[in-house]
Design a protein around this motif. Structure first.
Motif, PDB file in Angstrom:
ATOM      1  N   ARG A  79       0.855  -1.197   0.000  1.00 30.51           N
ATOM      2  CA  ARG A  79       0.000   0.000   0.000  1.00 30.51           C
ATOM      3  C   ARG A  79       0.883   1.235   0.000  1.00 30.51           C
ATOM      4  O   ARG A  79       1.710   1.423   0.902  1.00 30.51           O
ATOM      5  CB  ARG A  79      -0.913  -0.004   1.218  1.00 30.51           C
ATOM      6  CG  ARG A  79      -1.835   1.206   1.282  1.00 30.51           C
ATOM      7  CD  ARG A  79      -2.863   1.057   2.375  1.00 30.51           C
ATOM      8  NE  ARG A  79      -3.774   2.198   2.420  1.00 30.51           N
ATOM      9  CZ  ARG A  79      -4.911   2.234   3.081  1.00 30.51           C
ATOM     10  NH1 ARG A  79      -5.298   1.161   3.761  1.00 30.51           N
ATOM     11  NH2 ARG A  79      -5.681   3.300   3.083  1.00 30.51           N
ATOM     12  N   ALA A  80       0.707   2.083  -1.018  1.00 32.53           N
ATOM     13  CA  ALA A  80       1.479   3.313  -1.110  1.00 32.53           C
ATOM     14  C   ALA A  80       0.913   4.370  -0.158  1.00 32.53           C
ATOM     15  O   ALA A  80      -0.185   4.223   0.385  1.00 32.53           O
ATOM     16  CB  ALA A  80       1.462   3.830  -2.548  1.00 32.53           C
ATOM     17  N   GLU A  81       1.664   5.440   0.029  1.00 30.44           N
ATOM     18  CA  GLU A  81       1.254   6.500   0.959  1.00 30.44           C
ATOM     19  C   GLU A  81      -0.075   7.135   0.561  1.00 30.44           C
ATOM     20  O   GLU A  81      -0.835   7.581   1.416  1.00 30.44           O
ATOM     21  CB  GLU A  81       2.348   7.568   1.051  1.00 30.44           C
ATOM     22  CG  GLU A  81       3.612   7.092   1.769  1.00 30.44           C
ATOM     23  CD  GLU A  81       4.614   8.224   1.951  1.00 30.44           C
ATOM     24  OE1 GLU A  81       4.273   9.378   1.585  1.00 30.44           O
ATOM     25  OE2 GLU A  81       5.709   7.954   2.455  1.00 30.44           O
ATOM     26  N   ASP A  82      -0.354   7.201  -0.745  1.00 34.79           N
ATOM     27  CA  ASP A  82      -1.606   7.815  -1.192  1.00 34.79           C
ATOM     28  C   ASP A  82      -2.781   6.838  -1.176  1.00 34.79           C
ATOM     29  O   ASP A  82      -3.890   7.176  -1.597  1.00 34.79           O
ATOM     30  CB  ASP A  82      -1.439   8.404  -2.595  1.00 34.79           C
ATOM     31  CG  ASP A  82      -1.188   7.338  -3.661  1.00 34.79           C
ATOM     32  OD1 ASP A  82      -1.043   6.148  -3.303  1.00 34.79           O
ATOM     33  OD2 ASP A  82      -1.121   7.699  -4.854  1.00 34.79           O
ATOM     34  N   GLY A  83      -2.556   5.628  -0.672  1.00 35.70           N
ATOM     35  CA  GLY A  83      -3.614   4.640  -0.585  1.00 35.70           C
ATOM     36  C   GLY A  83      -3.680   3.677  -1.758  1.00 35.70           C
ATOM     37  O   GLY A  83      -4.440   2.696  -1.722  1.00 35.70           O
ATOM     38  N   THR A  84      -2.892   3.930  -2.805  1.00 37.05           N
ATOM     39  CA  THR A  84      -2.866   3.026  -3.953  1.00 37.05           C
ATOM     40  C   THR A  84      -2.339   1.654  -3.525  1.00 37.05           C
ATOM     41  O   THR A  84      -1.349   1.563  -2.803  1.00 37.05           O
ATOM     42  CB  THR A  84      -1.974   3.596  -5.074  1.00 37.05           C
ATOM     43  OG1 THR A  84      -2.537   4.828  -5.535  1.00 37.05           O
ATOM     44  CG2 THR A  84      -1.861   2.622  -6.241  1.00 37.05           C
ATOM     45  N   PRO A 118      -6.118   2.287  -7.559  1.00 38.73           N
ATOM     46  CA  PRO A 118      -6.250   3.552  -6.834  1.00 38.73           C
ATOM     47  C   PRO A 118      -7.207   3.412  -5.667  1.00 38.73           C
ATOM     48  O   PRO A 118      -8.067   2.523  -5.656  1.00 38.73           O
ATOM     49  CB  PRO A 118      -6.813   4.501  -7.898  1.00 38.73           C
ATOM     50  CG  PRO A 118      -7.551   3.610  -8.838  1.00 38.73           C
ATOM     51  CD  PRO A 118      -6.771   2.326  -8.878  1.00 38.73           C
TER      52      PRO A 118
END
Length: 330
Positions: A61-66, A218
């Motif tokens: 999970r990336a910082e932007d929620g992706t 996303p």
């Protein structure tokens, strides 16, 4: 089966170099589709480049929620991942519906997206097939086509895409990331597959020699209330004759947001954009759901023996959306 060479790749650049050096080589993921086609003579690679050793087997999970899903993640690992089960339950359902546990353990995300059609004329090398042998014709148009496409087909090919996973990913606006010897790129999954037109042998928009490295999902809040429903001709694992991936958000009795994709009706997962437009802002009722399905299926062009799919898909869309609306009301 043609005799073939075999090499393991240990990094992405090495895999690309091996394929670039041999135009008759093919990438090998789990082999659950490619090896079958090699046995029947549809695929005849001179060399297999095994990708299972590449560092593309993580879900992060990336910082932007992706949510970033590596291309060599197994279908079993994808379906069981806590983030997937919580944020995109229809994705887990699609994977589990797609194959037996043994196949899910072997099959990879990247390979699943690139699996070839299961049309009987394509898999039988004694038959003509524009997808396998361009210019030879599409015997399915006048032959066996009960599971053929009703949307986006052409006189040159009426085969449907077999992936369950790709239908759910299309509904949630997934991006496909890839690498080539020229560098990295990405494509919306909805744009990955080409319409058959007069060139059905050209199946994807990937550059020549590209290697899928992963899928990016996303953050899509509506996907938390989602469902995948698959209709098949037998209860055991079989390819769909129709499927729906849907997500729904309701506010004050009206549809605030919706995602809808259809499977086994076209050469690619079919994003039901017309239906989504009808639904946004409409009452969350069976009548609205039916009107949305009708708007999407107005473009259907069935053949003599697959017209049942129009009714099937209309009923399936209404049933799945009704179930989601009832769940949202609890």
């Amino acid at each position: 089966m043609r005799e073939f060479g075999y090499q393991r790749a240990h990094d992405v650049s090495g895999a690309l170099a091996l394929l670039d050096a041999d135009p008759e080589a093919r990438f090998l993921g789990g082999g659950t589709n490619l090896v079958d086609l090699m046995k029947t003579g549809v695929e005849r690679p001179a060399r297999l480049v095994d990708l299972r050793g590449l560092p593309l087997d993580r879900i992060e999970r990336a910082e932007d929620g992706t949510l970033r899903i590596g291309a060599t993640v197994s279908n079993s690992a994808l379906a069981a991942h806590p983030e997937v089960r919580l944020r995109y339950p229809a994705l887990t359902q699609a994977v589990v519906a797609g194959a037996s546990g043994q196949l899910r353990n072997m099959a990879t995300v990247g390979g699943n997206l690139l699996q070839r059609t299961r049309c009987g004329y394509f898999t039988d090398v004694t038959q003509p097939c524009n997808k396998r042998a361009p210019g030879t014709g599409c015997p399915a148009v006048k032959g066996e086509h009960h599971n053929a496409a009703i949307l986006g087909a052409s006189e040159h090919c009426v085969a449907v895409h077999p992936s369950d996973l790709a239908v759910a990913l299309t509904a949630f606006d997934a991006l496909v990331t890839y690498e080539t010897t020229e560098g990295a790129g990405e494509l919306p999954l909805a744009d990955l597959y080409l319409a058959p037109g007069s060139t059905p042998h050209l199946e994807t928009a990937l550059p020549t020699g590209a290697l899928i490295t992963g899928v990016a999902l996303p953050p899509t809040p509506v996907a938390a209330l989602s469902r995948y429903r698959k209709v098949r001709e037998r209860a055991s694992y079989a390819f769909a004759i129709g499927s729906v991936a849907a997500a729904l958000e309701i506010e004050a009795g009206a549809v605030r947001d919706v995602r809808l994709a259809l499977g086994a009706v076209a050469s690619r997962p079919w994003r039901a954009s017309a239906a989504e437009r009808v639904l946004r802002g409409a009452p969350a009722t069976a009548d609205s759901f039916a009107a949305a399905a009708d708007a999407e299926l107005a473009a259907a062009v069935p053949l003599p023996h697959n017209g049942y799919k129009v009714t099937l898909m209309r009923n399936l869309v209404v049933a799945v959306l009704t179930e989601l609306a009832e769940e949202a009301a609890r």
